[in-house]
Structure formats: C-alpha cells, structure tokens
Design an enzyme around this catalytic site. Structure first.
Site, PDB file in Angstrom:
ATOM      1  N   PRO A  71     -45.071  -5.876   8.087  1.00 20.14           N
ATOM      2  CA  PRO A  71     -44.395  -7.130   8.434  1.00 20.14           C
ATOM      3  C   PRO A  71     -44.076  -7.148   9.930  1.00 20.14           C
ATOM      4  O   PRO A  71     -43.836  -6.100  10.523  1.00 20.14           O
ATOM      5  CB  PRO A  71     -43.086  -7.060   7.631  1.00 20.14           C
ATOM      6  CG  PRO A  71     -42.890  -5.619   7.326  1.00 20.14           C
ATOM      7  CD  PRO A  71     -44.248  -5.002   7.249  1.00 20.14           C
ATOM      8  N   LYS A  78     -48.143 -14.185  23.426  1.00 23.39           N
ATOM      9  CA  LYS A  78     -47.398 -13.434  22.398  1.00 23.39           C
ATOM     10  C   LYS A  78     -45.987 -13.991  22.219  1.00 23.39           C
ATOM     11  O   LYS A  78     -45.472 -14.082  21.103  1.00 23.39           O
ATOM     12  CB  LYS A  78     -47.334 -11.947  22.786  1.00 23.39           C
ATOM     13  CG  LYS A  78     -46.871 -11.046  21.681  1.00 23.39           C
ATOM     14  CD  LYS A  78     -47.020  -9.573  22.040  1.00 23.39           C
ATOM     15  CE  LYS A  78     -48.402  -9.017  21.770  1.00 23.39           C
ATOM     16  NZ  LYS A  78     -48.528  -7.600  22.035  1.00 23.39           N
ATOM     17  N   PHE A 119     -40.481  -7.265  23.215  1.00 24.77           N
ATOM     18  CA  PHE A 119     -41.190  -6.483  24.232  1.00 24.77           C
ATOM     19  C   PHE A 119     -42.670  -6.591  23.904  1.00 24.77           C
ATOM     20  O   PHE A 119     -43.032  -6.884  22.757  1.00 24.77           O
ATOM     21  CB  PHE A 119     -40.739  -5.013  24.192  1.00 24.77           C
ATOM     22  CG  PHE A 119     -39.544  -4.741  25.068  1.00 24.77           C
ATOM     23  CD1 PHE A 119     -38.296  -5.223  24.714  1.00 24.77           C
ATOM     24  CD2 PHE A 119     -39.671  -4.033  26.256  1.00 24.77           C
ATOM     25  CE1 PHE A 119     -37.181  -4.992  25.521  1.00 24.77           C
ATOM     26  CE2 PHE A 119     -38.574  -3.788  27.069  1.00 24.77           C
ATOM     27  CZ  PHE A 119     -37.330  -4.268  26.701  1.00 24.77           C
ATOM     28  N   LYS A 124     -50.103  16.390  -1.161  1.00 24.92           N
ATOM     29  CA  LYS A 124     -50.884  16.655   0.053  1.00 24.92           C
ATOM     30  C   LYS A 124     -52.379  16.421  -0.189  1.00 24.92           C
ATOM     31  O   LYS A 124     -52.916  16.864  -1.203  1.00 24.92           O
ATOM     32  CB  LYS A 124     -50.636  18.112   0.463  1.00 24.92           C
ATOM     33  CG  LYS A 124     -51.309  18.487   1.746  1.00 24.92           C
ATOM     34  CD  LYS A 124     -51.128  19.966   2.047  1.00 24.92           C
ATOM     35  CE  LYS A 124     -51.980  20.352   3.242  1.00 24.92           C
ATOM     36  NZ  LYS A 124     -52.060  21.789   3.432  1.00 24.92           N
ATOM     37  N   ASP A 150     -48.408  -1.208  13.479  1.00 20.73           N
ATOM     38  CA  ASP A 150     -48.968  -2.466  12.962  1.00 20.73           C
ATOM     39  C   ASP A 150     -49.423  -2.337  11.514  1.00 20.73           C
ATOM     40  O   ASP A 150     -49.520  -3.325  10.800  1.00 20.73           O
ATOM     41  CB  ASP A 150     -50.148  -2.896  13.839  1.00 20.73           C
ATOM     42  CG  ASP A 150     -49.656  -3.398  15.187  1.00 20.73           C
ATOM     43  OD1 ASP A 150     -48.610  -4.092  15.206  1.00 20.73           O
ATOM     44  OD2 ASP A 150     -50.284  -3.086  16.219  1.00 20.73           O
ATOM     45  N   ASN A 161     -46.801   6.729  16.983  1.00 27.61           N
ATOM     46  CA  ASN A 161     -47.213   6.259  18.312  1.00 27.61           C
ATOM     47  C   ASN A 161     -46.366   6.945  19.371  1.00 27.61           C
ATOM     48  O   ASN A 161     -45.474   7.731  19.047  1.00 27.61           O
ATOM     49  CB  ASN A 161     -47.163   4.730  18.387  1.00 27.61           C
ATOM     50  CG  ASN A 161     -45.766   4.194  18.246  1.00 27.61           C
ATOM     51  OD1 ASN A 161     -44.897   4.507  19.035  1.00 27.61           O
ATOM     52  ND2 ASN A 161     -45.541   3.379  17.201  1.00 27.61           N
TER      53      ASN A 161
HETATM   54  N1  CTP Z   1     -43.046  -6.029  16.652  1.00 27.97           N
HETATM   55  C1  CTP Z   1     -42.353  -6.133  15.465  1.00 27.97           C
HETATM   56  N2  CTP Z   1     -42.974  -5.868  14.281  1.00 27.97           N
HETATM   57  C2  CTP Z   1     -44.271  -5.512  14.265  1.00 27.97           C
HETATM   58  C3  CTP Z   1     -44.995  -5.414  15.461  1.00 27.97           C
HETATM   59  C4  CTP Z   1     -44.353  -5.665  16.646  1.00 27.97           C
HETATM   60  O1  CTP Z   1     -41.164  -6.441  15.504  1.00 27.97           O
HETATM   61  N3  CTP Z   1     -44.843  -5.249  13.101  1.00 27.97           N
HETATM   62  C5  CTP Z   1     -42.355  -6.389  17.893  1.00 27.97           C
HETATM   63  C6  CTP Z   1     -42.175  -5.271  18.878  1.00 27.97           C
HETATM   64  O2  CTP Z   1     -40.914  -4.616  18.677  1.00 27.97           O
HETATM   65  C7  CTP Z   1     -42.212  -6.012  20.198  1.00 27.97           C
HETATM   66  C8  CTP Z   1     -43.162  -7.161  19.942  1.00 27.97           C
HETATM   67  O3  CTP Z   1     -43.175  -7.344  18.529  1.00 27.97           O
HETATM   68  O4  CTP Z   1     -40.976  -6.573  20.518  1.00 27.97           O
HETATM   69  C9  CTP Z   1     -44.572  -6.991  20.421  1.00 27.97           C
HETATM   70  O5  CTP Z   1     -45.093  -5.747  20.005  1.00 27.97           O
HETATM   71  P1  CTP Z   1     -46.612  -5.390  20.346  1.00 27.97           P
HETATM   72  O6  CTP Z   1     -46.905  -4.046  19.740  1.00 27.97           O
HETATM   73  O7  CTP Z   1     -46.865  -5.566  21.813  1.00 27.97           O
HETATM   74  O8  CTP Z   1     -47.359  -6.560  19.633  1.00 27.97           O
HETATM   75  P2  CTP Z   1     -48.093  -6.716  18.278  1.00 27.97           P
HETATM   76  O9  CTP Z   1     -47.384  -7.736  17.473  1.00 27.97           O
HETATM   77  O10 CTP Z   1     -48.260  -5.394  17.636  1.00 27.97           O
HETATM   78  O11 CTP Z   1     -49.460  -7.358  18.724  1.00 27.97           O
HETATM   79  P3  CTP Z   1     -50.820  -6.652  19.231  1.00 27.97           P
HETATM   80  O12 CTP Z   1     -50.797  -5.258  18.681  1.00 27.97           O
HETATM   81  O13 CTP Z   1     -51.857  -7.499  18.664  1.00 27.97           O
HETATM   82  O14 CTP Z   1     -50.752  -6.697  20.727  1.00 27.97           O
END
Ligand code: CTP
Length: 475
Positions: A378, A411, A397, A361, A351, A283
């Site tokens: 997780p 959230k 965040f 490969k 995610d 990302n």
């Molecule tokens: N985060 C985490 N572990 C994950 C996903 C997210 O610790 N697997 C944490 C990020 O570091 C951040 C917060 O959760 O502090 C929110 O991340 P975000 O990407 O906005 O949320 P998601 O949980 O991925 O939810 P969505 O994609 O549905 O918005």
C-alpha cells in the site's frame, strides 16, 4: 542548599559526563579537580558551561548554587509511579538520575511494587513522602489524590507492568496509581518492562496503541536478557536513557514553542519485507533524515509520533516511537496515530512484499532457487492524503535517479501531498544520500520549486519546520 561539588556533579551529568566536559572546556582532569578544591570555576570556563547548559534549557544560579530550568524559577516535578515487576528496583536508580537532572521526584507505589522495594527506600532517596494508598486519611488530609495528580509537570510510570498498562488502557481507577493516571492533566510517559512473550502479545500491543492514541508517550523496552531468563524485547530501558527522555519532555512542557498543541506524524527508516523467517527484502535508508525531523518537531514543542522501520539511529527523546518492520505495519500504525496536524513521510517504504512469505526457511534443493512472487505494498503517503482524517499539511519525500524535478513534480501531484522534498540518488554508494549526514534536496510545492544547497540533515529538518511554522501561522 547544594554544595559546590554536588552541583558540579550535576552539571557534568547534564553535559554528558567528565570527558564531554573536559572537551568542552578544553582542560584535563587536573583542572576539574582544581575547580572542586577551590569551589569555583574561572569565569571564561563558566561562560562555556553556561552556554552549553542554556542549550539544554538549564541555567546555573550562582547565588543559590543550583541548576534550574530557564524561564522559570520553579523546579520540574515528576510523579514517579512504580508498579510491581522485578524491574521495580531500577526505579531507585531512575529517581536518582532524574534528580541529577534538576527534577524533583515524588514516588507513588502500587501494592505489587512494595513486594519488590520499600516505600522507605524510595522516600529516603527522593527526600519526599511516598504515596501508596488511595484511601489513606492522612494522605488525603495532606494532599488529596487529585492535587497529587495535578501538581506535577509529568506522570512517569516506570516500570509499567502489562497489568498496569491494561488498567490504564481501560480507564480503571481501583488504586492510587491508576486513579492518578486518570485524574492528571500533565503529560504521561510509561516505560514498560515485562517478559518478551507478554510484550509481543497482541492484547498488550493493542493496549499500548490505545494509550499512544491518547497521547501517552511510550519508552519502549530494550532488547536483551530478562529476569525470567528469556531473551527479547521486554527489559526496562536503562534508567539514564529514561531520565534523558523525561528531562527533555518535562522541560518542553514549560516552553511555549511555536508548534505546541500540534500533533506531527513522521515515518522514518526503511521497511523490511520477509521472504522467510531468516531473509528479507530491505533498502539502504538509515532513518537519519526522518529522525532529525522528529527531533526538530519535539524541539519546537509538537507532540510527535514517529513510526520507524529498523534503524540503528536511536529514537529522539520526548516522543512516541512506534517500531514496525513491514509496509503494512507502518500503514496500520500511521492510520492509528491519526488525527494529526501534519504528516511527514520520510520513510523509504518497500514498494513490494513477498506473496505468501514462507514460515519455514527456504532450503537449497535440486530444483534450484525458490521462485519469489512480489505484490505491491500500500502507498502510505497517498493513503494519508486521501484519508477522511487527512492531516492539513502532508509532506512526502522522493528518491529519484533521473529527471529529478520533472519526476518529483509529477510524484507530488500523483500522491496528493502538499509539499515534496526530492533527493537525487546516485548509484555510487560513497556519494549516496543514504546513511550520509548531509542532504541536497529540491523543495516542491504547488507553486514553488526551490533548489536547496547541500545541508546537514538536521538543517534540512530546521528549514522544513521553519516553513511549516509559517504555513500554520497563515493557515
Ligand atoms: N511512500 C509511501 N508508501 C509507499 C511508497 C512510498 O508512503 N508504499 C512514500 C515515501 O515515504 C515518500 C514518497 O512516498 O514520502 C515517495 O517515495 P518514493 O520511494 O520516492 O516513491 P514511490 O512511490 O516508491 O515511487 P517510485 O518507486 O515509482 O519512484
């Protein structure tokens, strides 16, 4: 006593080199030569130097012609333990770099180190006696190993061999160097150097995790050619970088700052999830915000563990940096770093990961593109919030494209964190927060939603830590 030109060289080194000093003073090279010839600096320019040195915690003592750390008349002392690897020769340059930064260096050498360089060369360079023997009657009469271990501001092991790291991890005390590591109450930093295979070995990594959990700060080796001809992570970090990190840390140990005694865990950057040995899901996270938070926490005196995915941003000085790639590795590193007083999850964790990522490969075939199945990673933030050793203040965040406030409030509750810092993400890469130096966020807690103005990421970090200090004060 130092002469003017030696001192001037130290000032130039502290302030980032000749070009940086010329820019700071708004002068050309001939002005610097004139200062040297005259042995003085005009008062208006001296004021600029004083200001820049003060920002680095240093003060220029005109009467004694010396640089010293502020708020303390004493020189900083570092016990430099040199262990036996080919990189031992770089310890000489490292000692010089530390001394340029106003740090006095006392050398301690393992038996192995003496196969590569002599105690005489270390002693000639540092101007101090070098200690090598646990059972030397002369040394014990002059300064016992316990006093040696205690009367220092920091113990630095550089280079630290795999063998010495294993001895430290197991609490062995079979030589002067390992005994000092056990007996000291000063902060300990290690700069490992070894063959890339040895560096990657789970036994070595396990020992490092053990040491990091005990508060030993690790200056990770650089990636590149190693003495044995293999390429990879294992080269001793450049002496100038080690010296910078040690200098920042050693000064911090003398400041009573608001977050001293607190351990702050910070995640930063992206995680990347392999598809095969060549390709991965990534990302756009640059790690700038997470790294700015880590630097601010160090400035305020906290012990900081920064768990970061791959970013180009260098890790700030004076903290433990754990470098990971995948979400699973990040989770493991975060849990291993507990207990912590606060956790800030600024990483953009992927995610999903690829189920059964291929070890070879993916090739183009007649059957068409490979089918990739994803599984959910997780949730590290939610996991920390539910952990037995939950930090007392957990901050998340959020990156949202729609309904920022509603989504962020929801959230925060869903993840179980105390505060949530929410960014609005726009599709246009030009205006994106990713990689930018500024950030506009909502600060959300159980009883507040504040719309902060667009701020530099470093200023967002400052505001968050101002809040955190107030929170710990009221706690
Ligand atoms: N985060 C985490 N572990 C994950 C996903 C997210 O610790 N697997 C944490 C990020 O570091 C951040 C917060 O959760 O502090 C929110 O991340 P975000 O990407 O906005 O949320 P998601 O949980 O991925 O939810 P969505 O994609 O549905 O918005």
């Amino acid at each position: 006593m130092t002469d003017f030109n030696t001192l001037f060289d130290q000032i130039i080194a502290e302030l980032g080199g000749r070009d940086a000093v010329m820019a700071l003073l708004d002068v050309g090279p001939s002005a610097l030569s004139n200062y040297r010839k005259r042995g003085t600096i005009p008062s208006a320019k001296q004021a600029l130097l004083d200001e820049a040195l003060a920002r680095k915690g240093l003060t220029f003592e005109a009467d004694d012609l010396r640089l010293s750390a502020r708020n303390s008349g004493e020189m900083r002392r570092v016990l430099l333990i040199i262990t036996g690897g080919i990189a031992a020769y770089k310890a000489l340059d490292l000692a010089r770099r530390l001394m340029e930064r106003g740090i006095s260096v006392t050398g301690v050498m393992s038996k192995g180190a003496q196969e590569f360089i002599t105690p005489l060369s270390v002693s000639a360079l540092t101007g101090e006696k070098v200690y090598t023997d646990l059972f030397s009657l002369t040394d014990e009469a002059e300064m016992g190993h316990i006093r040696l271990a205690r009367e220092t501001d920091m113990v630095l092991v550089a280079p630290a061999t795999a063998h010495f790291i294993a001895k430290m991890a197991h609490g062995m005390a079979d030589c002067l160097a390992s005994t000092i590591c056990l007996a000291t109450s000063a902060p300990v930093m290690i700069a490992p150097a070894m063959n890339p295979q040895m560096w990657a070995h789970p036994a070595l990594q396990h020992n490092l995790t053990t040491l990091a959990q005990r508060g030993v700060e690790i200056i990770a080796p650089a990636i590149g050619d190693t003495a044995c001809g293999e390429v990879g992570a294992g080269r001793l970090e450049e002496p100038i970088i080690i010296a910078e990190q040690v200098s920042a840390r050693v000064r911090q140990t003398h400041q009573t700052v608001a977050l001293s005694g607190k351990h702050i865990l910070i995640t930063s950057g992206p995680t990347i999830e392999p598809i095969d040995p060549i390709r991965f899901i990534a990302n756009r996270s640059s790690g700038k915000q997470g790294h700015a938070l880590a630097a601010e926490a160090v400035r305020r005196g906290a012990r900081v563990t920064l768990v970061s995915g791959p970013v180009t941003e260098p890790p700030p000085a004076g903290l433990t940096h754990i470098s990971i790639e995948t979400a699973h590795q990040m989770k493991e590193a975060c849990e291993a770093a507990l207990p912590a007083d606060s956790a800030i999850c600024a990483a953009a964790v992927a995610d999903w990961h690829v189920v059964g990522a291929s070890t070879s490969k993916h090739k183009k075939t007649q059957a068409g593109p490979p089918v990739i199945t994803l599984a959910t990673n997780p949730d590290i933030l939610a996991g920390l919030c539910q952990h037995d050793k939950r930090p007392s203040l957990v901050i998340g965040f959020a990156a949202e494209t729609d309904n920022l406030e509603t989504a962020a409030r929801e959230k925060r509750i869903r993840k179980g964190c105390d505060w949530l810092i929410a960014n609005h993400i726009v599709a246009d890469a030009e205006q994106s927060v990713f990689g930018a130096d500024t950030n506009q966020v909502l600060f959300i807690s159980s009883d507040a939603c504040e719309d902060w103005p667009s701020l530099k990421k470093t200023d967002v970090a400052r505001r968050i830590f101002d809040r955190m200090e107030a929170w710990f004060d009221c706690d």
